[in-house]
Design a protein around this motif. Sequence first.
Motif, PDB file in Angstrom:
ATOM      1  N   ARG A 148       0.866  -1.180   0.000  1.00 40.66           N
ATOM      2  CA  ARG A 148       0.000   0.000   0.000  1.00 40.66           C
ATOM      3  C   ARG A 148       0.899   1.225   0.000  1.00 40.66           C
ATOM      4  O   ARG A 148       1.745   1.388   0.884  1.00 40.66           O
ATOM      5  CB  ARG A 148      -0.893  -0.022   1.228  1.00 40.66           C
ATOM      6  CG  ARG A 148      -1.927   1.055   1.217  1.00 40.66           C
ATOM      7  CD  ARG A 148      -2.863   0.950   2.362  1.00 40.66           C
ATOM      8  NE  ARG A 148      -2.240   0.292   3.513  1.00 40.66           N
ATOM      9  CZ  ARG A 148      -2.901  -0.123   4.562  1.00 40.66           C
ATOM     10  NH1 ARG A 148      -4.183   0.033   4.645  1.00 40.66           N
ATOM     11  NH2 ARG A 148      -2.255  -0.702   5.570  1.00 40.66           N
ATOM     12  N   ALA A 149       0.740   2.081  -1.003  1.00 36.05           N
ATOM     13  CA  ALA A 149       1.635   3.229  -1.162  1.00 36.05           C
ATOM     14  C   ALA A 149       0.849   4.480  -1.544  1.00 36.05           C
ATOM     15  O   ALA A 149      -0.238   4.393  -2.108  1.00 36.05           O
ATOM     16  CB  ALA A 149       2.675   2.931  -2.233  1.00 36.05           C
ATOM     17  N   SER A 150       1.440   5.630  -1.263  1.00 33.26           N
ATOM     18  CA  SER A 150       0.809   6.910  -1.570  1.00 33.26           C
ATOM     19  C   SER A 150       1.317   7.482  -2.881  1.00 33.26           C
ATOM     20  O   SER A 150       2.510   7.469  -3.161  1.00 33.26           O
ATOM     21  CB  SER A 150       1.101   7.919  -0.465  1.00 33.26           C
ATOM     22  OG  SER A 150       0.571   7.478   0.742  1.00 33.26           O
ATOM     23  N   VAL A 151       0.364   7.984  -3.658  1.00 32.08           N
ATOM     24  CA  VAL A 151       0.669   8.738  -4.870  1.00 32.08           C
ATOM     25  C   VAL A 151      -0.150  10.016  -4.756  1.00 32.08           C
ATOM     26  O   VAL A 151      -1.343  10.020  -5.038  1.00 32.08           O
ATOM     27  CB  VAL A 151       0.286   7.954  -6.146  1.00 32.08           C
ATOM     28  CG1 VAL A 151       0.603   8.769  -7.385  1.00 32.08           C
ATOM     29  CG2 VAL A 151       0.962   6.599  -6.184  1.00 32.08           C
ATOM     30  N   GLY A 152       0.484  11.089  -4.270  1.00 35.70           N
ATOM     31  CA  GLY A 152      -0.262  12.310  -3.986  1.00 35.70           C
ATOM     32  C   GLY A 152      -1.249  12.054  -2.862  1.00 35.70           C
ATOM     33  O   GLY A 152      -0.896  11.538  -1.812  1.00 35.70           O
ATOM     34  N   ASN A 153      -2.529  12.365  -3.104  1.00 35.46           N
ATOM     35  CA  ASN A 153      -3.573  12.148  -2.101  1.00 35.46           C
ATOM     36  C   ASN A 153      -4.236  10.788  -2.235  1.00 35.46           C
ATOM     37  O   ASN A 153      -5.178  10.484  -1.521  1.00 35.46           O
ATOM     38  CB  ASN A 153      -4.645  13.237  -2.220  1.00 35.46           C
ATOM     39  CG  ASN A 153      -4.108  14.594  -1.833  1.00 35.46           C
ATOM     40  OD1 ASN A 153      -3.168  14.685  -1.059  1.00 35.46           O
ATOM     41  ND2 ASN A 153      -4.694  15.635  -2.373  1.00 35.46           N
ATOM     42  N   VAL A 154      -3.765   9.960  -3.157  1.00 35.00           N
ATOM     43  CA  VAL A 154      -4.366   8.660  -3.440  1.00 35.00           C
ATOM     44  C   VAL A 154      -3.507   7.551  -2.841  1.00 35.00           C
ATOM     45  O   VAL A 154      -2.287   7.591  -2.916  1.00 35.00           O
ATOM     46  CB  VAL A 154      -4.490   8.461  -4.975  1.00 35.00           C
ATOM     47  CG1 VAL A 154      -5.036   7.091  -5.305  1.00 35.00           C
ATOM     48  CG2 VAL A 154      -5.338   9.551  -5.586  1.00 35.00           C
ATOM     49  N   THR A 155      -4.161   6.555  -2.262  1.00 29.49           N
ATOM     50  CA  THR A 155      -3.466   5.369  -1.777  1.00 29.49           C
ATOM     51  C   THR A 155      -3.682   4.261  -2.789  1.00 29.49           C
ATOM     52  O   THR A 155      -4.819   3.978  -3.168  1.00 29.49           O
ATOM     53  CB  THR A 155      -3.999   4.939  -0.402  1.00 29.49           C
ATOM     54  OG1 THR A 155      -3.770   5.999   0.516  1.00 29.49           O
ATOM     55  CG2 THR A 155      -3.298   3.690   0.091  1.00 29.49           C
ATOM     56  N   ARG A 156      -2.601   3.654  -3.243  1.00 29.05           N
ATOM     57  CA  ARG A 156      -2.662   2.585  -4.249  1.00 29.05           C
ATOM     58  C   ARG A 156      -2.183   1.279  -3.657  1.00 29.05           C
ATOM     59  O   ARG A 156      -1.342   1.272  -2.773  1.00 29.05           O
ATOM     60  CB  ARG A 156      -1.746   2.909  -5.436  1.00 29.05           C
ATOM     61  CG  ARG A 156      -2.209   4.032  -6.297  1.00 29.05           C
ATOM     62  CD  ARG A 156      -1.313   4.235  -7.510  1.00 29.05           C
ATOM     63  NE  ARG A 156      -1.028   2.982  -8.202  1.00 29.05           N
ATOM     64  CZ  ARG A 156       0.107   2.729  -8.850  1.00 29.05           C
ATOM     65  NH1 ARG A 156       1.056   3.631  -8.893  1.00 29.05           N
ATOM     66  NH2 ARG A 156       0.295   1.588  -9.467  1.00 29.05           N
ATOM     67  N   LEU A 157      -2.692   0.187  -4.196  1.00 22.99           N
ATOM     68  CA  LEU A 157      -2.162  -1.135  -3.902  1.00 22.99           C
ATOM     69  C   LEU A 157      -1.307  -1.525  -5.093  1.00 22.99           C
ATOM     70  O   LEU A 157      -1.801  -1.605  -6.211  1.00 22.99           O
ATOM     71  CB  LEU A 157      -3.286  -2.146  -3.704  1.00 22.99           C
ATOM     72  CG  LEU A 157      -4.016  -2.077  -2.380  1.00 22.99           C
ATOM     73  CD1 LEU A 157      -5.158  -3.084  -2.366  1.00 22.99           C
ATOM     74  CD2 LEU A 157      -3.072  -2.354  -1.223  1.00 22.99           C
ATOM     75  N   ILE A 158      -0.028  -1.762  -4.852  1.00 19.44           N
ATOM     76  CA  ILE A 158       0.905  -2.102  -5.929  1.00 19.44           C
ATOM     77  C   ILE A 158       1.324  -3.551  -5.757  1.00 19.44           C
ATOM     78  O   ILE A 158       1.812  -3.939  -4.686  1.00 19.44           O
ATOM     79  CB  ILE A 158       2.143  -1.182  -5.889  1.00 19.44           C
ATOM     80  CG1 ILE A 158       1.719   0.280  -6.002  1.00 19.44           C
ATOM     81  CG2 ILE A 158       3.120  -1.555  -6.993  1.00 19.44           C
ATOM     82  CD1 ILE A 158       2.840   1.263  -5.781  1.00 19.44           C
ATOM     83  N   HIS A 159       1.133  -4.339  -6.777  1.00 17.63           N
ATOM     84  CA  HIS A 159       1.549  -5.745  -6.736  1.00 17.63           C
ATOM     85  C   HIS A 159       3.067  -5.799  -6.869  1.00 17.63           C
ATOM     86  O   HIS A 159       3.658  -5.087  -7.682  1.00 17.63           O
ATOM     87  CB  HIS A 159       0.884  -6.534  -7.856  1.00 17.63           C
ATOM     88  CG  HIS A 159       0.931  -8.004  -7.641  1.00 17.63           C
ATOM     89  ND1 HIS A 159       2.061  -8.752  -7.891  1.00 17.63           N
ATOM     90  CD2 HIS A 159       0.011  -8.861  -7.163  1.00 17.63           C
ATOM     91  CE1 HIS A 159       1.821 -10.007  -7.601  1.00 17.63           C
ATOM     92  NE2 HIS A 159       0.567 -10.106  -7.153  1.00 17.63           N
TER      93      HIS A 159
END
Length: 83
Positions: free
Chosen positions: A5-16
């Motif tokens: 789980r990582a941040s890209v700006g104000n968005v949290t993404r799940l990166i495989h």
Amino acid sequence: MKWIRASVGNVTRLIHTDDILFFQSDTKYTRIVTKDSEAFVRTPIRELLEGLGGEVFWQVHRGTIVMAHAVDCALREQPENWC
């Protein structure tokens, strides 16, 4: 570990983890780079390395972990005064 789980700006993404090319330590954060984007986590490199497969990800520097399959070649640089 399969997902991060990582941040890209104000968005949290799940990166495989299969999509990650490398991790790089950057003071308080660790930068995650994929083919199409980059993101940041507060998890230290040491903790990430413990959760990643040692055969899939290699620590090539104290602040850098690379996906082994993404490495095409490596160049060892030597100091100019090396004998």
